[in-house]
Scaffold this motif. Structure first.
Motif, PDB file in Angstrom:
ATOM      1  N   TYR A 120       0.879  -1.123  -0.099  1.00  0.00           N
ATOM      2  CA  TYR A 120       0.033   0.129  -0.008  1.00  0.00           C
ATOM      3  C   TYR A 120       1.052   1.164  -0.159  1.00  0.00           C
ATOM      4  N   MET A 128      11.381   4.892   2.834  1.00  0.00           N
ATOM      5  CA  MET A 128      11.278   5.814   3.806  1.00  0.00           C
ATOM      6  C   MET A 128      10.461   5.148   5.192  1.00  0.00           C
ATOM      7  N   ALA A 132      10.434   6.228   9.462  1.00  0.00           N
ATOM      8  CA  ALA A 132       9.394   6.753   9.893  1.00  0.00           C
ATOM      9  C   ALA A 132       9.433   6.788  11.488  1.00  0.00           C
ATOM     10  N   LYS A 141      14.115  13.275   5.155  1.00  0.00           N
ATOM     11  CA  LYS A 141      13.759  11.751   5.029  1.00  0.00           C
ATOM     12  C   LYS A 141      13.390  11.466   3.464  1.00  0.00           C
TER      13      LYS A 141
ATOM     14  N   MET B   1       8.161  10.596   5.661  1.00  0.00           N
ATOM     15  CA  MET B   1       6.723   9.680   5.910  1.00  0.00           C
ATOM     16  C   MET B   1       6.867   9.384   7.469  1.00  0.00           C
ATOM     17  N   GLY B   2       5.857   9.567   8.189  1.00  0.00           N
ATOM     18  CA  GLY B   2       5.762   9.117   9.523  1.00  0.00           C
ATOM     19  C   GLY B   2       4.540   8.049   9.882  1.00  0.00           C
ATOM     20  N   LEU B   3       4.258   7.663  11.033  1.00  0.00           N
ATOM     21  CA  LEU B   3       3.602   6.598  11.559  1.00  0.00           C
ATOM     22  C   LEU B   3       2.035   7.010  11.062  1.00  0.00           C
ATOM     23  N   MET B   6       1.523   5.930   7.654  1.00  0.00           N
ATOM     24  CA  MET B   6       1.785   4.480   7.356  1.00  0.00           C
ATOM     25  C   MET B   6       0.362   3.889   7.791  1.00  0.00           C
ATOM     26  N   ARG B   9      -2.538   4.841   4.985  1.00  0.00           N
ATOM     27  CA  ARG B   9      -2.288   4.100   3.817  1.00  0.00           C
ATOM     28  C   ARG B   9      -2.793   2.727   4.273  1.00  0.00           C
ATOM     29  N   SER B  10      -2.485   2.275   5.308  1.00  0.00           N
ATOM     30  CA  SER B  10      -2.626   0.710   5.456  1.00  0.00           C
ATOM     31  C   SER B  10      -4.247   0.617   5.634  1.00  0.00           C
ATOM     32  N   ARG B  13      -5.893   0.609   2.417  1.00  0.00           N
ATOM     33  CA  ARG B  13      -5.559  -0.613   1.738  1.00  0.00           C
ATOM     34  C   ARG B  13      -6.589  -1.703   2.049  1.00  0.00           C
ATOM     35  N   ARG B 285      -1.067  -9.924   9.048  1.00  0.00           N
ATOM     36  CA  ARG B 285      -0.098  -9.027   8.959  1.00  0.00           C
ATOM     37  C   ARG B 285       1.199  -9.273   9.540  1.00  0.00           C
ATOM     38  N   ARG B 287       3.875 -10.925   8.912  1.00  0.00           N
ATOM     39  CA  ARG B 287       5.225 -10.621   8.116  1.00  0.00           C
ATOM     40  C   ARG B 287       5.562  -9.125   8.113  1.00  0.00           C
ATOM     41  N   GLU B 288       4.519  -8.237   7.904  1.00  0.00           N
ATOM     42  CA  GLU B 288       4.625  -6.767   7.983  1.00  0.00           C
ATOM     43  C   GLU B 288       5.058  -6.350   9.259  1.00  0.00           C
ATOM     44  N   LEU B 291       8.543  -7.285   9.546  1.00  0.00           N
ATOM     45  CA  LEU B 291       9.453  -6.362   8.858  1.00  0.00           C
ATOM     46  C   LEU B 291       9.600  -5.218   9.594  1.00  0.00           C
ATOM     47  N   TRP B 292       8.717  -4.640  10.240  1.00  0.00           N
ATOM     48  CA  TRP B 292       8.624  -3.498  11.009  1.00  0.00           C
ATOM     49  C   TRP B 292       9.693  -3.660  12.393  1.00  0.00           C
ATOM     50  N   HIS B 301       6.623   1.096  19.294  1.00  0.00           N
ATOM     51  CA  HIS B 301       6.258   1.612  17.963  1.00  0.00           C
ATOM     52  C   HIS B 301       4.836   0.608  17.313  1.00  0.00           C
TER      53      HIS B 301
END
Lengths: 261, 385
Positions: A120, A128, A132, A141, B1-3, B6, B9-10, B13, B285, B287-288, B291-292, B301
């Motif tokens: 997404y 980036m 974050a 950034k 980009m900040g939280l 994210m 956008r998440s 989706r 999520r 895996r996502e 990744l974070w 976070h």
């Protein structure tokens, strides 16, 4: 002992076993066990090695030999059952959870076989992502992310979503994400596993360039042709380090032959 | 980009899941806000209707001892007055702070007269005020004019009085102008006549036995009015007719409690929907999230990201629920409220509470998934590493 690189003195290594330059990565007696006590699986058995700054190492071995486990331990993602991992002199498993996360953020870069790009977010936003949680001007950034994308040659695709670009371009964006925080160590898991030969070679050349620039690169691979780009190959079998091979020939020259360590 | 980016956008989706979560909470908030607004509107209307039930403040002469008086009727014959009420003191009612809330004042003079060799209680009243104070009276015939009486149901039967009958009271001949249908109250026992005439008959000019007051109680505290009247009329004993006031308040409070209870219950169920959906979303999520963690996000976070998502969703649910609740109440209003008595007003407190409830439920429901996400082992979550 004073703090090194901002990390607590108690997490620093005890020093070098010899008079050589301090290693960037040092695995000391690394072992890893999984499972319940009555059915333990020993994935790694007493692995020792050192990697110097700017060294490019490939970890090879058959499936189940412990390659991914070793990469996970080197990446400060999973604590060993025994032994230590020192990165730039810092015992990464002596750090608390938050400090270890900060260490990963600032010092390590990861490239995964599946790329793991957020579908997404466009490529620029994906790059980036590690920024974050950093206190930084959004302009900076963005500039850093664009710079990282340019470094891997896909800055012109910055506004595309991952599913709008090819697998090779996704892999490059994933590398840009790993590089955006300017890490000292790059860990790559099968970076060419999902790529065709041409794209695979581009990625391997990029990793070699990064190592030539001073970054320590550790790559897990099944591919002998990819491993030839590395200056050193660590062979694992059944959880043990069975060979530590230094390659003398650069892949472009294709002269074949390897020099054992 | 900040939280925040994210998070947005998440969510964009995963629209279907986001909508499902929002709907889970929206239903609760809508129920909460809608029922609350409806209960306020109904309270207003019930108050208006209950005001039609007549007097709710009673003024009687102050007595030194105990008196067995029920709605002004002496039951035991040992009530004794020490400070009689006088008509001239009625003016003091206009001086109280809440005089604007007084809808009607009904002075009454009580006494006994001899009718057909039987003692009968006679009440001198102002029939214009009685029209307001006794809206439930059903009169066969008409309300009396001067020289006429109105007979309570039982009084008419005991004294064998019919419409048009004449009777002699204290030397005056009075005609029965009307007969009351049974009321189940002391009114059934009484003969009613115009108060000035009764003063003459009983030879008690300017005196009163009691005064009934109808206060418009919506928005006015009856107990405070009682205190104000007591202060303005020192010789009088003033009391709120508690059965009416308390009964009214009890009924309203039960309805309000039901509304709030139902709203909170539905919102809690909505919260569970959010919890289950977010938990499933976190698992999906993994895996996502792995990744974070791998790229350097702290556990805090990850917790923050999941809670920020639930905050956005619950805020959207709160606003949507508020709108739907008001809309639903507006649609239901004609079914629940007769005539033009009800109109919707949004109490800011209700709006804030509904929004706050949505946010709190969202955060509570998000805590468990957030902690579960933060506890994930990044290497397990990524698998490929």
């Amino acid at each position: 002992m004073t703090s090194l690189n901002g990390f607590p003195p108690e997490t620093l290594g005890t020093g070098k076993p010899d008079s050589r330059e301090p290693p960037m990565i040092e695995a000391q007696g690394l072992s890893k066990e999984y499972g319940r006590p009555e059915a333990r699986v020993q994935a790694l058995k007493n692995v020792d090695f050192r990697l110097e700054p700017g060294e490019f190492a490939a970890i090879m071995g058959p499936s189940g030999s412990g390659k991914s486990t070793l990469l996970s331990l080197l990446g400060a993602l999973s604590a060993p059952s025994a032994g230590r991992v020192l990165i730039d002199g810092v015992d990464v498993y002596g750090l608390g959870s938050d400090t270890r996360a900060d260490f990963r953020l600032g010092r390590l870069g990861f490239v995964f076989q599946q790329f793991h790009l957020a579908p997404y977010l466009n490529l620029l936003e994906n790059v980036m992502l590690p920024l974050a949680v950093r206190k930084m001007e959004s302009k900076e950034k963005r500039a850093r992310a664009l710079d990282a994308l340019a470094r891997v040659g896909v800055d012109h695709l910055a506004n595309r979503l991952p599913d709008e670009v090819s697998g090779g371009e996704q892999e490059r964006a994933a590398m840009a994400r790993a590089l955006v925080n300017r890490p000292t160590v790059l860990l790559a898991d099968e970076p060419t596993g999902n790529l065709d030969q041409a794209n695979g070679e581009k990625v391997m050349n990029l990793l070699a360039e990064l190592a030539a620039g001073g970054m320590t690169v550790v790559m897990v691979t099944h591919s002998a042709s990819s491993a030839r780009f590395a200056g050193r190959i660590l062979h694992l079998a059944d959880g043990r380090l069975v060979a530590d091979e230094k390659t003398a020939v650069q892949p472009e020259k294709e002269q074949g032959g390897c020099q054992a360590a | 980009m900040g939280l925040w980016l994210m998070v947005m956008r998440s969510l964009s989706r995963r629209k279907a899941k986001a909508v499902f979560i929002i709907l889970g909470l929206t239903v609760g908030v809508a129920a909460m806000a809608g029922l609350s607004v409806l209960s306020d509107a109904l309270t207003t209307q019930v108050n208006q209707q209950l005001e039609k039930y007549g007097a709710n403040i009673l003024i009687t002469p102050k007595s030194k001892g105990l008196s067995l008086v029920y709605e002004g009727m002496n039951l035991g014959g040992f009530s004794y007055e020490t400070a009689p009420l006088y008509e001239k003191d009625l003016g003091s009612l206009k001086t109280i702070k809440n005089s604007g809330n007084i809808a009607a004042v009904g002075p009454m003079l009580l006494g006994t007269v001899r009718v057909k060799d039987t003692d009968a209680p006679l009440a001198g009243v102002d029939f214009i005020a009685m029209d307001y104070l006794r809206p439930w009276w059903q009169v066969t015939g008409r309300l009396p004019a001067r020289g006429e009486v109105l007979a309570g149901d039982q009084a008419a039967r005991v004294l064998d009085l019919k419409l048009g009958d004449r009777m002699d009271l204290g030397g005056q001949t009075l005609t029965v102008a009307g007969v009351l249908a049974p009321t189940g109250s002391p009114d059934d026992q009484l003969l009613f006549a115009d108060r000035p005439m009764v003063e003459t008959l009983l030879n008690q000019p300017g005196r009163l036995s009691m005064v009934e007051v109808a206060a418009l109680c919506h928005g006015c505290p009856v107990e405070e009015m009682v205190a104000q009247i007591e202060a303005a009329w020192p010789g009088a004993s003033v009391m709120a007719i508690q059965s009416v006031v308390k009964g009214r308040m009890h009924a309203l409070s039960l309805f309000k409690r039901f509304s709030w209870g139902a709203g909170v219950l539905v919102t809690v169920v909505g919260g569970l929907v959010v919890l289950v959906t977010m938990m499933a979303s976190v698992r999906e999520r993994s895996r996502e999230i792995g990744l974070w963690r791998a790229i350097g996000f702290r556990r805090s976070h990850v917790v923050r990201l999941v809670l920020m998502e639930s905050l956005v969703l619950s805020l959207a649910a709160g606003l949507l629920g508020l709108g739907l609740g008001l809309g639903g109440a507006w649609l239901l209003m004609p079914l629940l409220v007769d005539g033009h008595g009800g109109h919707l007003t949004l109490n800011p407190g209700v709006a804030l509470f509904s929004l706050a409830l949505s946010l709190v439920m969202g955060q509570l429901a998000g805590i468990h998934p957030a902690l579960a996400a933060a506890r994930m082992d990044p290497s397990e979550a990524l698998r490929s590493l």
